[in-house]
Write a protein that holds these residues in place. Structure first.
Motif, short mmCIF file in Angstrom:
data_model
loop_
_atom_site.label_atom_id
_atom_site.label_comp_id
_atom_site.label_asym_id
_atom_site.label_seq_id
_atom_site.Cartn_x
_atom_site.Cartn_y
_atom_site.Cartn_z
N UNK A 11 12.46 25.94 1.73
CA UNK A 11 12.74 26.20 0.32
C UNK A 11 11.99 25.28 -0.62
N UNK A 12 11.86 24.01 -0.24
CA UNK A 12 11.22 23.05 -1.14
C UNK A 12 9.70 23.06 -1.06
N UNK A 13 9.17 23.26 0.13
CA UNK A 13 7.72 23.12 0.29
C UNK A 13 7.00 24.38 0.77
N UNK A 14 7.75 25.41 1.16
CA UNK A 14 7.10 26.61 1.69
C UNK A 14 6.78 27.64 0.63
N UNK A 15 6.05 27.25 -0.40
CA UNK A 15 5.77 28.17 -1.51
C UNK A 15 4.32 28.63 -1.57
N UNK A 31 0.82 -1.21 0.00
CA UNK A 31 0.00 0.00 0.00
C UNK A 31 0.85 1.26 0.00
N UNK A 32 0.39 2.27 -0.69
CA UNK A 32 1.06 3.56 -0.70
C UNK A 32 0.93 4.19 0.69
N UNK A 33 2.00 4.84 1.15
CA UNK A 33 2.02 5.43 2.48
C UNK A 33 1.86 6.96 2.39
N UNK A 34 0.76 7.44 2.92
CA UNK A 34 0.44 8.86 2.90
C UNK A 34 0.26 9.31 4.35
N UNK A 35 1.38 9.67 4.98
CA UNK A 35 1.32 9.97 6.41
C UNK A 35 1.83 11.36 6.76
N UNK A 36 1.98 12.22 5.75
CA UNK A 36 2.38 13.61 6.02
C UNK A 36 1.83 14.49 4.91
N UNK A 37 2.00 15.79 5.05
CA UNK A 37 1.40 16.74 4.10
C UNK A 37 2.30 17.11 2.94
N UNK A 38 3.52 16.57 2.90
CA UNK A 38 4.49 17.05 1.92
C UNK A 38 4.81 16.05 0.81
N UNK A 56 10.20 7.40 -8.55
CA UNK A 56 8.88 7.84 -8.14
C UNK A 56 8.37 7.16 -6.89
N UNK A 57 9.25 6.40 -6.23
CA UNK A 57 8.85 5.79 -4.96
C UNK A 57 8.59 6.87 -3.91
N UNK A 58 9.31 7.97 -4.04
CA UNK A 58 9.10 9.15 -3.21
C UNK A 58 8.67 10.27 -4.14
N UNK A 59 7.55 10.89 -3.86
CA UNK A 59 7.01 11.89 -4.78
C UNK A 59 6.25 12.94 -4.00
N UNK A 60 6.39 14.19 -4.41
CA UNK A 60 5.71 15.28 -3.74
C UNK A 60 4.21 15.09 -3.72
N UNK A 61 3.58 15.54 -2.64
CA UNK A 61 2.14 15.34 -2.46
C UNK A 61 1.34 15.97 -3.60
#
Length: 278
Positions: free
Chosen positions: A266-270, A128-135, A200-205
């Motif tokens: 820098x990466x997510x605070x846009x 299963x894909x793991x979606x446990x944070x907002x980023x 793509x195992x790790x990908x932005x939300x």
């Protein structure tokens, strides 16, 4: 002045500087070798074996990403033995992993003539894909254990050491330690692991959600370069924009300050850049 190194690559004499790896020497000779786990700003992990070459006098094939060139070496980049090794590597990875977002693995399969169905029907890394944070999300069914995320989280960039490879054999996996979920770990959510992931195992939300909705279109994404405004370090940012909305932020791998790595701001605070004053 250090003496240069001369070696032969596929019959061509090449001269390189001391300390040059065989991978870099092959690239200089315009005989590039495929790579999966290698990244220009990370320590070679020697994990994937896609970059192996044949070295005269060596019993085994050698990983060109880490083997340093020596004077008088004779290297073959596309011998039958090398081609067979690359083909089997691609076939084994394709039999266990979802390669839909892994262009480098797809390219390896293509150039090696790999049969994606050769080892089909066995165990896979599907989970299963793991979606446990907002980023960002983690789809470890796409993971090939290239170690890039571990290297970026460790000495090579972030120095957080929040993740490591745990287990052995087919049970090997990326783990946050002691069975903890990522939000409970030492992770600072800088996203540098996401930036270096080749599959793509790790990908932005945001990217994940747009892909799920069928709205992610690379051909429609434009890139704008700017400098991060959060502090005075001067990190170069690349804003990836779709439908006039920032959907991803990266930094150039060759930037002298970031080397492709950023902090969480820098990466997510846009979001502030897209908010409208009321």
């Amino acid at each position: 002045m250090e003496k240069s190194i001369s070696l032969t690559i596929d019959g061509q004499v090449v001269t390189v500087a001391p300390g040059t790896t065989l991978r870099a020497a092959c690239e200089q000779a315009q005989h590039p070798v495929p790579t999966l786990c290698w990244h220009e700003n990370l320590t070679p992990a020697n994990a994937c074996r896609a970059c192996v070459v044949e070295l005269k006098g060596s019993r085994t094939l050698v990983a060109s990403c880490s083997r340093v060139a020596e004077d008088g070496m004779e290297v073959l980049t596309a011998s039958e033995r090398v081609q067979n090794a690359r083909q089997v590597v691609a076939e084994l990875l394709l039999s266990t992993s979802d390669a839909t977002l892994a262009p480098s693995l797809q390219e390896l399969a293509q150039i090696s003539g790999a049969d994606p169905n050769r080892f089909a029907g066995g165990a896979t890394w599907a989970q299963p894909m793991r979606d446990d944070n907002n980023l960002y999300v983690r789809d470890l069914s796409k993971c090939i254990l290239c170690y890039r995320c571990v290297e970026a989280c460790g000495d090579d960039a972030q120095n957080t050491f929040a993740i490591a490879v745990a287990g052995r054999g087919f049970d090997a996996h990326i783990d946050a330690g002691f069975g903890r979920e990522l939000p409970e770990s030492d992770c600072v959510f800088c996203g540098n692991c996401v930036a270096v992931c080749p599959t793509g195992a790790l990908i932005g939300k945001k990217e994940y959600e747009l892909r799920q909705e069928g709205q992610w279109d690379e051909s429609q994404i434009t890139t704008t370069e700017t400098v991060c405004s959060y502090c005075g370090v001067g990190c170069d940012l690349q804003l990836h924009v779709l439908d006039n909305q920032i959907v991803k932020v990266t930094s150039p791998a060759d930037h002298p300050v970031t080397h492709g790595m950023l902090c969480v701001k820098g990466r997510y605070g846009y979001a502030f850049a897209q908010s409208e004053d009321e």
